[in-house]
Scaffold this active site. Structure first.
Site, PDB file in Angstrom:
ATOM      1  N   ASP A  77       3.967  17.244 -12.065  1.00 29.68           N
ATOM      2  CA  ASP A  77       4.149  16.906 -13.486  1.00 29.68           C
ATOM      3  C   ASP A  77       5.086  15.715 -13.460  1.00 29.68           C
ATOM      4  O   ASP A  77       6.338  15.646 -13.350  1.00 29.68           O
ATOM      5  CB  ASP A  77       5.153  18.201 -14.005  1.00 29.68           C
ATOM      6  CG  ASP A  77       4.445  18.493 -15.612  1.00 29.68           C
ATOM      7  OD1 ASP A  77       3.779  17.473 -16.084  1.00 29.68           O
ATOM      8  OD2 ASP A  77       4.218  19.447 -15.798  1.00 29.68           O
ATOM      9  N   ARG A 100      -5.508  20.110 -26.156  1.00 27.19           N
ATOM     10  CA  ARG A 100      -4.462  21.400 -26.075  1.00 27.19           C
ATOM     11  C   ARG A 100      -3.011  20.916 -26.137  1.00 27.19           C
ATOM     12  O   ARG A 100      -2.537  19.965 -25.950  1.00 27.19           O
ATOM     13  CB  ARG A 100      -4.435  22.047 -24.645  1.00 27.19           C
ATOM     14  CG  ARG A 100      -4.321  21.027 -23.486  1.00 27.19           C
ATOM     15  CD  ARG A 100      -4.934  21.596 -22.231  1.00 27.19           C
ATOM     16  NE  ARG A 100      -4.689  20.835 -20.834  1.00 27.19           N
ATOM     17  CZ  ARG A 100      -5.234  19.880 -20.810  1.00 27.19           C
ATOM     18  NH1 ARG A 100      -6.051  19.312 -21.292  1.00 27.19           N
ATOM     19  NH2 ARG A 100      -4.904  19.371 -19.282  1.00 27.19           N
ATOM     20  N   ARG A 145      13.027  23.819 -17.950  1.00 28.53           N
ATOM     21  CA  ARG A 145      13.517  23.774 -19.126  1.00 28.53           C
ATOM     22  C   ARG A 145      15.016  24.429 -19.544  1.00 28.53           C
ATOM     23  O   ARG A 145      15.389  24.927 -20.604  1.00 28.53           O
ATOM     24  CB  ARG A 145      12.807  24.536 -20.249  1.00 28.53           C
ATOM     25  CG  ARG A 145      11.271  23.915 -20.515  1.00 28.53           C
ATOM     26  CD  ARG A 145      10.575  24.408 -21.687  1.00 28.53           C
ATOM     27  NE  ARG A 145       9.189  23.604 -21.875  1.00 28.53           N
ATOM     28  CZ  ARG A 145       8.071  23.999 -21.780  1.00 28.53           C
ATOM     29  NH1 ARG A 145       7.871  25.466 -21.428  1.00 28.53           N
ATOM     30  NH2 ARG A 145       6.994  23.449 -21.816  1.00 28.53           N
ATOM     31  N   ASP A 149      10.151  20.464 -10.382  1.00 26.15           N
ATOM     32  CA  ASP A 149      10.509  19.154 -11.385  1.00 26.15           C
ATOM     33  C   ASP A 149      12.067  18.844 -11.138  1.00 26.15           C
ATOM     34  O   ASP A 149      12.792  19.281 -10.410  1.00 26.15           O
ATOM     35  CB  ASP A 149      10.383  19.864 -12.690  1.00 26.15           C
ATOM     36  CG  ASP A 149       8.941  20.052 -13.035  1.00 26.15           C
ATOM     37  OD1 ASP A 149       8.134  19.269 -12.633  1.00 26.15           O
ATOM     38  OD2 ASP A 149       8.787  21.258 -13.673  1.00 26.15           O
ATOM     39  N   CYS A 195      14.158  34.277 -22.467  1.00 24.08           N
ATOM     40  CA  CYS A 195      13.485  34.705 -21.257  1.00 24.08           C
ATOM     41  C   CYS A 195      13.827  35.949 -20.978  1.00 24.08           C
ATOM     42  O   CYS A 195      15.088  36.331 -21.070  1.00 24.08           O
ATOM     43  CB  CYS A 195      13.293  33.812 -20.085  1.00 24.08           C
ATOM     44  SG  CYS A 195      12.419  32.148 -20.400  1.00 24.08           S
ATOM     45  N   ARG A 197       0.799  17.004 -25.467  1.00 27.48           N
ATOM     46  CA  ARG A 197       0.536  15.785 -24.011  1.00 27.48           C
ATOM     47  C   ARG A 197      -0.895  15.524 -23.689  1.00 27.48           C
ATOM     48  O   ARG A 197      -1.073  14.299 -23.479  1.00 27.48           O
ATOM     49  CB  ARG A 197       1.252  16.280 -22.942  1.00 27.48           C
ATOM     50  CG  ARG A 197       2.878  16.139 -22.982  1.00 27.48           C
ATOM     51  CD  ARG A 197       3.405  16.217 -21.579  1.00 27.48           C
ATOM     52  NE  ARG A 197       3.353  17.464 -20.880  1.00 27.48           N
ATOM     53  CZ  ARG A 197       4.044  18.494 -20.926  1.00 27.48           C
ATOM     54  NH1 ARG A 197       5.345  18.124 -21.447  1.00 27.48           N
ATOM     55  NH2 ARG A 197       3.766  19.604 -20.630  1.00 27.48           N
ATOM     56  N   TYR A 198      -1.643  16.450 -23.814  1.00 31.83           N
ATOM     57  CA  TYR A 198      -3.166  16.189 -23.647  1.00 31.83           C
ATOM     58  C   TYR A 198      -4.057  16.344 -24.895  1.00 31.83           C
ATOM     59  O   TYR A 198      -3.609  17.105 -25.882  1.00 31.83           O
ATOM     60  CB  TYR A 198      -3.572  17.326 -22.637  1.00 31.83           C
ATOM     61  CG  TYR A 198      -2.725  17.369 -21.603  1.00 31.83           C
ATOM     62  CD1 TYR A 198      -3.306  16.444 -20.216  1.00 31.83           C
ATOM     63  CD2 TYR A 198      -1.870  18.310 -21.214  1.00 31.83           C
ATOM     64  CE1 TYR A 198      -2.621  16.629 -19.152  1.00 31.83           C
ATOM     65  CE2 TYR A 198      -0.854  18.329 -20.000  1.00 31.83           C
ATOM     66  CZ  TYR A 198      -1.539  17.412 -18.824  1.00 31.83           C
ATOM     67  OH  TYR A 198      -0.852  17.553 -17.761  1.00 31.83           O
ATOM     68  N   CYS A 209      15.050  31.633 -14.199  1.00 29.50           N
ATOM     69  CA  CYS A 209      15.117  31.022 -12.988  1.00 29.50           C
ATOM     70  C   CYS A 209      16.073  29.761 -12.677  1.00 29.50           C
ATOM     71  O   CYS A 209      16.334  29.354 -13.600  1.00 29.50           O
ATOM     72  CB  CYS A 209      13.666  30.475 -12.746  1.00 29.50           C
ATOM     73  SG  CYS A 209      12.157  31.753 -13.180  1.00 29.50           S
ATOM     74  N   LYS A 257       0.060  16.382 -15.338  1.00 31.27           N
ATOM     75  CA  LYS A 257       0.164  16.736 -14.284  1.00 31.27           C
ATOM     76  C   LYS A 257      -1.076  15.826 -13.310  1.00 31.27           C
ATOM     77  O   LYS A 257      -1.813  15.755 -13.960  1.00 31.27           O
ATOM     78  CB  LYS A 257      -0.159  18.338 -13.999  1.00 31.27           C
ATOM     79  CG  LYS A 257       0.873  18.862 -14.512  1.00 31.27           C
ATOM     80  CD  LYS A 257       0.380  20.625 -14.728  1.00 31.27           C
ATOM     81  CE  LYS A 257       1.378  21.525 -15.242  1.00 31.27           C
ATOM     82  NZ  LYS A 257       1.052  21.343 -16.767  1.00 31.27           N
ATOM     83  N   CYS A 267      14.573  26.375 -13.382  1.00 31.72           N
ATOM     84  CA  CYS A 267      13.927  26.205 -14.581  1.00 31.72           C
ATOM     85  C   CYS A 267      13.847  24.618 -14.840  1.00 31.72           C
ATOM     86  O   CYS A 267      14.883  24.041 -15.039  1.00 31.72           O
ATOM     87  CB  CYS A 267      14.059  27.113 -15.629  1.00 31.72           C
ATOM     88  SG  CYS A 267      13.360  26.891 -17.329  1.00 31.72           S
TER      89      CYS A 267
END
Length: 348
Positions: free
Chosen positions: A308, A92, A110, A271, A101, A88-89, A105, A315, A108
């Protein structure tokens, strides 16, 4: 105690009543469930609004999807040139090693993409393509290992991946985004800590933690092993209704992190992931909390409050405003609400 994964597990542990079995099964059929012993031990079973349980125990509200919610709320898919890479950037990339995981959570972003059997787990061929992409893009200065949780791989595999990234001349920083030091601190072994480092790259670890009670003795020791190895530690926190939406709660968390040599880095506005509306505050509510923190908390304990942007635009900070233009300069509001004049001319 082993990790809790089913409705029967949660009921037997006293984290949900038997009458909720059907709801727990319905949520678990849609979104992955796992609650580690470390986090179970941090929960208060006598508190129906316990902030730790709220983050990990399935809730019927997850079955409701609001119109504005998105399967891929931050646009991973739109910026994924090869499997496992999100770019996206300019300088990076994300490298999504695994799709699992230690703990899942309930908020989450994702949540539609992670869990047992998740397609985001990279095969050896996919990893070769992902590393090949990094190698032919000289603008990539930093690689962020995420997932899922990259600390779910073995130390041997982690060392191999980090070593191969370090061999790419333009990669100078490798960052790890993880919940494992909090959720399964025993995985942060000395062998794993050594695997995160390689000559030629700087290693950083960004730890996801939302409440001071997550920082028990074992988590504190895991963070200490990382810090003692010279690895800089950052934190990521999601602002969540019913978990940490009080200034006193955030204050306690960020102080506890700094005391453990972790720099609070991001405070995320939640999000627009499906079934997470019961966790979301408004942006003005979040800004009010951040403004209140500014007056009472050391600068080294202040994270950046960020949103985001849906779709993958990246962000942006949601910093509260302190300046108001006036005819003869600026009006500045201090941390306590006091008003002051500042004489610098207002442009044009």
């Amino acid at each position: 105690m082993s990790t809790l994964r089913t409705a029967d597990d949660l009921i037997a542990a006293g984290l949900a009543p038997a009458a909720e079995r059907a709801v727990l099964d319905a949520v678990g059929a849609r979104y992955a469930v796992a609650v580690t012993p470390e986090l179970v031990a941090a929960m208060d079973r006598t508190d129906a609004s316990d902030p730790i349980a709220r983050q990990f125990v399935p809730d019927v509200a997850e079955l409701r999807t609001d119109p504005q919610e998105l399967v891929d709320p931050i646009g991973d898919d739109a910026h994924s040139p090869v499997p496992g890479i999100v770019h996206r950037y300019p300088d990076r990339v994300l490298l999504k090693l695994v799709g699992v995981c230690a703990v899942y959570c309930r908020f989450c972003f994702r949540r539609e993409m992670v869990g047992p059997g998740a397609e985001t787990a990279l095969t050896p061929d996919m990893l070769e393509r992902a590393l090949g992409y990094v190698a032919v893009h000289p603008e990539v200065w930093e690689v962020i290992l995420t997932g899922g949780d990259p600390f779910m791989v073995s130390p041997r595999r982690m060392a191999d991946v980090v070593g191969r990234l370090a061999a790419i001349p333009h990669v100078k920083v490798v960052r790890f985004h993880t919940r494992v030091p909090i959720a399964a601190p025993e995985r942060v072994s000395e062998e794993m800590v050594r695997a995160l480092k390689a000559p030629g790259v700087a290693a950083y670890v960004a730890v996801h933690v939302n409440h001071a009670r997550e920082l028990g003795d074992a988590a504190t020791a895991a963070l200490g092993r990382l810090a003692d190895a010279g690895i800089p530690l950052l934190s990521q926190t999601v602002l969540l209704k019913g978990v940490n939406d009080r200034v006193e709660t955030l204050d306690a968390l960020f102080r506890a992190l700094v005391e453990r040599r972790v720099k609070p880095y991001y405070l995320h506005h939640p999000d627009l992931a499906p079934g997470t509306g019961h966790f979301r505050l408004s942006v003005p509510e979040g800004q009010a909390l951040v403004r209140a923190l500014r007056g009472r908390l050391s600068g080294i304990a202040q994270p950046t409050y960020v949103l985001d942007i849906p779709g993958g635009a990246g962000k942006v900070p949601l910093t509260p405003g302190y300046l108001t233009p006036q005819a003869a300069g600026w009006q500045v509001t201090d941390n306590c609400g006091g008003i002051h004049a500042y004489g610098e001319a207002v442009p044009g």
